[in-house]
Design a protein around this motif. Structure first.
Motif, PDB file in Angstrom:
ATOM      1  N   CYS A  46      -1.821  11.841   9.995  1.00 38.55           N
ATOM      2  CA  CYS A  46      -2.125  10.433  10.230  1.00 38.55           C
ATOM      3  C   CYS A  46      -1.159   9.564   9.427  1.00 38.55           C
ATOM      4  N   PHE A  47      -0.542   8.587  10.089  1.00 32.37           N
ATOM      5  CA  PHE A  47       0.389   7.688   9.424  1.00 32.37           C
ATOM      6  C   PHE A  47      -0.079   6.251   9.595  1.00 32.37           C
ATOM      7  N   PHE A  48       0.077   5.470   8.546  1.00 26.38           N
ATOM      8  CA  PHE A  48      -0.261   4.045   8.585  1.00 26.38           C
ATOM      9  C   PHE A  48       0.830   3.275   7.869  1.00 26.38           C
ATOM     10  N   PHE A  49       1.330   2.225   8.516  1.00 29.10           N
ATOM     11  CA  PHE A  49       2.375   1.398   7.930  1.00 29.10           C
ATOM     12  C   PHE A  49       1.823   0.001   7.702  1.00 29.10           C
ATOM     13  N   ALA A  50       1.773  -0.408   6.446  1.00 31.02           N
ATOM     14  CA  ALA A  50       1.205  -1.708   6.097  1.00 31.02           C
ATOM     15  C   ALA A  50       2.219  -2.828   6.226  1.00 31.02           C
ATOM     16  N   TYR A  51       3.536  -2.468   6.176  1.00 31.08           N
ATOM     17  CA  TYR A  51       4.588  -3.474   6.113  1.00 31.08           C
ATOM     18  C   TYR A  51       4.275  -4.451   4.975  1.00 31.08           C
ATOM     19  N   LYS A  52       4.271  -5.750   5.231  1.00 28.14           N
ATOM     20  CA  LYS A  52       4.007  -6.700   4.153  1.00 28.14           C
ATOM     21  C   LYS A  52       2.614  -7.323   4.252  1.00 28.14           C
ATOM     22  N   SER A  53       1.726  -6.655   4.951  1.00 30.37           N
ATOM     23  CA  SER A  53       0.404  -7.235   5.212  1.00 30.37           C
ATOM     24  C   SER A  53      -0.524  -7.148   4.007  1.00 30.37           C
ATOM     25  N   GLY A  54      -0.308  -6.185   3.120  1.00 32.91           N
ATOM     26  CA  GLY A  54      -1.248  -5.956   2.034  1.00 32.91           C
ATOM     27  C   GLY A  54      -2.456  -5.160   2.462  1.00 32.91           C
ATOM     28  N   LEU A  55      -2.521  -4.789   3.737  1.00 28.70           N
ATOM     29  CA  LEU A  55      -3.623  -3.983   4.256  1.00 28.70           C
ATOM     30  C   LEU A  55      -3.269  -2.513   4.088  1.00 28.70           C
ATOM     31  N   LEU A  56      -4.166  -1.730   3.543  1.00 31.89           N
ATOM     32  CA  LEU A  56      -3.832  -0.371   3.158  1.00 31.89           C
ATOM     33  C   LEU A  56      -4.381   0.702   4.090  1.00 31.89           C
ATOM     34  N   SER A  57      -5.164   0.314   5.093  1.00 30.33           N
ATOM     35  CA  SER A  57      -5.727   1.310   6.003  1.00 30.33           C
ATOM     36  C   SER A  57      -6.236   0.607   7.253  1.00 30.33           C
ATOM     37  N   LEU A  58      -6.536   1.413   8.287  1.00 31.78           N
ATOM     38  CA  LEU A  58      -7.125   0.830   9.491  1.00 31.78           C
ATOM     39  C   LEU A  58      -8.492   0.237   9.171  1.00 31.78           C
ATOM     40  N   GLY A  59      -9.196   0.846   8.228  1.00 39.73           N
ATOM     41  CA  GLY A  59     -10.484   0.295   7.832  1.00 39.73           C
ATOM     42  C   GLY A  59     -10.348  -1.131   7.331  1.00 39.73           C
ATOM     43  N   GLU A  60      -9.313  -1.395   6.532  1.00 40.56           N
ATOM     44  CA  GLU A  60      -9.083  -2.752   6.034  1.00 40.56           C
ATOM     45  C   GLU A  60      -8.626  -3.684   7.159  1.00 40.56           C
ATOM     46  N   ALA A 118     -10.732  -2.880  17.218  1.00 35.88           N
ATOM     47  CA  ALA A 118     -11.768  -2.927  16.186  1.00 35.88           C
ATOM     48  C   ALA A 118     -12.998  -2.148  16.627  1.00 35.88           C
ATOM     49  N   ASN A 119     -13.442  -2.366  17.857  1.00 28.75           N
ATOM     50  CA  ASN A 119     -14.614  -1.638  18.371  1.00 28.75           C
ATOM     51  C   ASN A 119     -14.298  -0.164  18.564  1.00 28.75           C
ATOM     52  N   PHE A 120     -13.092   0.124  19.005  1.00 27.76           N
ATOM     53  CA  PHE A 120     -12.692   1.508  19.264  1.00 27.76           C
ATOM     54  C   PHE A 120     -12.752   2.335  17.989  1.00 27.76           C
ATOM     55  N   TYR A 121     -12.204   1.793  16.905  1.00 28.83           N
ATOM     56  CA  TYR A 121     -12.139   2.569  15.667  1.00 28.83           C
ATOM     57  C   TYR A 121     -13.409   2.470  14.823  1.00 28.83           C
ATOM     58  N   ARG A 122     -14.189   1.437  15.024  1.00 25.73           N
ATOM     59  CA  ARG A 122     -15.449   1.354  14.275  1.00 25.73           C
ATOM     60  C   ARG A 122     -16.513   2.268  14.863  1.00 25.73           C
ATOM     61  N   ASN A 123     -16.544   2.358  16.187  1.00 28.65           N
ATOM     62  CA  ASN A 123     -17.663   3.015  16.859  1.00 28.65           C
ATOM     63  C   ASN A 123     -17.309   4.307  17.582  1.00 28.65           C
ATOM     64  N   GLY A 124     -16.025   4.556  17.788  1.00 26.19           N
ATOM     65  CA  GLY A 124     -15.645   5.710  18.591  1.00 26.19           C
ATOM     66  C   GLY A 124     -15.636   7.010  17.803  1.00 26.19           C
ATOM     67  N   LYS A 125     -15.864   8.117  18.515  1.00 25.56           N
ATOM     68  CA  LYS A 125     -15.747   9.443  17.931  1.00 25.56           C
ATOM     69  C   LYS A 125     -14.314   9.920  18.111  1.00 25.56           C
ATOM     70  N   MET A 126     -13.667  10.289  17.011  1.00 33.34           N
ATOM     71  CA  MET A 126     -12.244  10.596  17.040  1.00 33.34           C
ATOM     72  C   MET A 126     -11.958  12.066  17.344  1.00 33.34           C
ATOM     73  N   GLY A 127     -12.930  12.954  17.173  1.00 33.38           N
ATOM     74  CA  GLY A 127     -12.715  14.359  17.474  1.00 33.38           C
ATOM     75  C   GLY A 127     -12.055  15.101  16.330  1.00 33.38           C
ATOM     76  N   SER A 128     -11.283  16.137  16.677  1.00 28.07           N
ATOM     77  CA  SER A 128     -10.636  16.996  15.685  1.00 28.07           C
ATOM     78  C   SER A 128      -9.231  16.497  15.373  1.00 28.07           C
ATOM     79  N   LYS A 129      -8.846  16.633  14.120  1.00 27.88           N
ATOM     80  CA  LYS A 129      -7.516  16.203  13.699  1.00 27.88           C
ATOM     81  C   LYS A 129      -6.469  17.178  14.223  1.00 27.88           C
ATOM     82  N   ILE A 130      -5.437  16.651  14.899  1.00 29.30           N
ATOM     83  CA  ILE A 130      -4.392  17.508  15.466  1.00 29.30           C
ATOM     84  C   ILE A 130      -3.001  17.128  14.972  1.00 29.30           C
ATOM     85  N   ASN A 131      -2.863  15.993  14.311  1.00 29.27           N
ATOM     86  CA  ASN A 131      -1.579  15.556  13.766  1.00 29.27           C
ATOM     87  C   ASN A 131      -1.796  14.917  12.406  1.00 29.27           C
TER      88      ASN A 131
END
Length: 321
Positions: A171-185, A156-169
């Protein structure tokens, strides 16, 4: 977070998916096994008998035609569909229809998954690195900071506060059955759910920024047993969630074999041979404990996972060539 209204593209894709799922359900209701279709009396072709391989793949052909028909109809014929800027996503239940048949020698002699220590790169390369035989290495994460420091709050702290840099790949996110649609959620969940005392959840995501990958890899190392000449992708995978949750039975479509390090919690894996090998190979069930690394070709073994009671499960994975 605001939600956008479904577009015409979304509606047509959903309709196509529903129709496809109905076809798949109808076919399943007939209970037509490969052994049944292999006994069908089929006409000769130019005086030559239809091959046994064709008989065993008859159901595959019917399903493929059904899927392609639906895709063609909605992609080409439906008015206004092609003019919209949208990506066509084939339903996940149909992706494996286009998988080529496996040679069942890949799993015929696999009866269990061995747990190994002190595995040299030479031995690993010769016996396991590029074979379909799964293996668990139990001593490869002894000096990883991730074992002690990775938890929900860390990410949570890593993705809220960290600088991610330049996009090189991608981005994939798998919600499965959580109902959560992104890392932000994920990292905006209420405290009860984040602590696994609320609604259950399990998600997965890939690293896709250079600084993100570099910073995370300070907490774990390249497994010592990988072949010395093997190169790893710049993309890592992270799967996290609570007891009772996990991934449904599926087969992957990635480029290489992967290792999966269980950083926290315990996860039960169920490995199943490809459908055409059900009478030749046997399914496998194994539990991966904290600190252990499972090496498995998820492109060939069907697999599902379940987090076992106890701690939150955190898994780090990556491919190698």
């Amino acid at each position: 977070m605001s939600s956008s209204r479904p577009t015409l593209c979304d509606k047509k894709l959903k309709s196509a998916e529903i129709k496809l799922l109905r076809i798949l359900h109808k076919i399943d209701s007939f209970k037509l096994s490969n052994s049944y279709t292999s006994r069908l009396v089929l006409p000769e072709c130019n005086g030559a008998p239809i091959s046994k391989t064709f008989r065993h793949n008859l159901k595959f052909c019917y399903l493929s035609v059904a899927v392609l028909t639906i895709i063609f109809t909605y992609w080409w014929i439906s008015p206004g569909f092609a003019s919209e800027r949208c990506a066509l996503e084939v339903p996940s239940t149909s992706l494996t229809l286009f998988r080529p048949p496996e040679d069942c020698s890949m799993c015929a002699s696999v009866a269990q998954v061995s747990r190994l220590t002190n595995l040299t790169p030479e031995v690993f390369e010769r016996r396991y690195a590029y074979s379909p035989t799964p293996v668990i290495v139990t001593d490869a994460t002894q000096h990883w900071r991730a074992i002690k420091e990775f938890n929900f709050d860390f990410f949570a702290n890593f993705y809220r506060n960290g600088k991610m840099g330049s996009k090189i790949n991608e981005c994939f996110f798998f919600a499965y059955k959580s109902g959560l649609l992104s890392l932000g959620e994920v990292f905006s969940m209420d405290e009860a759910r984040a602590n696994l005392s609320g609604a259950p959840w399990y998600v997965g995501w890939s690293t896709c920024y250079d600084e993100e990958t570099r910073r995370l890899r300070q907490y774990y190392n390249r497994p010592y047993f990988l072949p010395r000449t093997a190169e790893s992708d710049t993309i890592d995978w992270i799967f996290m969630g609570g007891p009772g949750q996990g991934a449904h039975m599926h087969v992957d479509s990635v480029r290489r074999v992967s290792w999966q390090a269980q950083v926290r919690g315990r996860k039960r894996w169920q490995l199943a041979p490809p459908p055409e090998c059900l009478y030749t190979c046997r399914p496998l069930t194994l539990t991966v404990h904290p600190g252990e690394i499972l090496v498995v070709d998820t492109n060939r073994w069907y697999h599902m996972t379940r987090v076992l009671p106890g701690d939150i499960s955190i898994t780090i994975g990556a491919e190698y060539d």
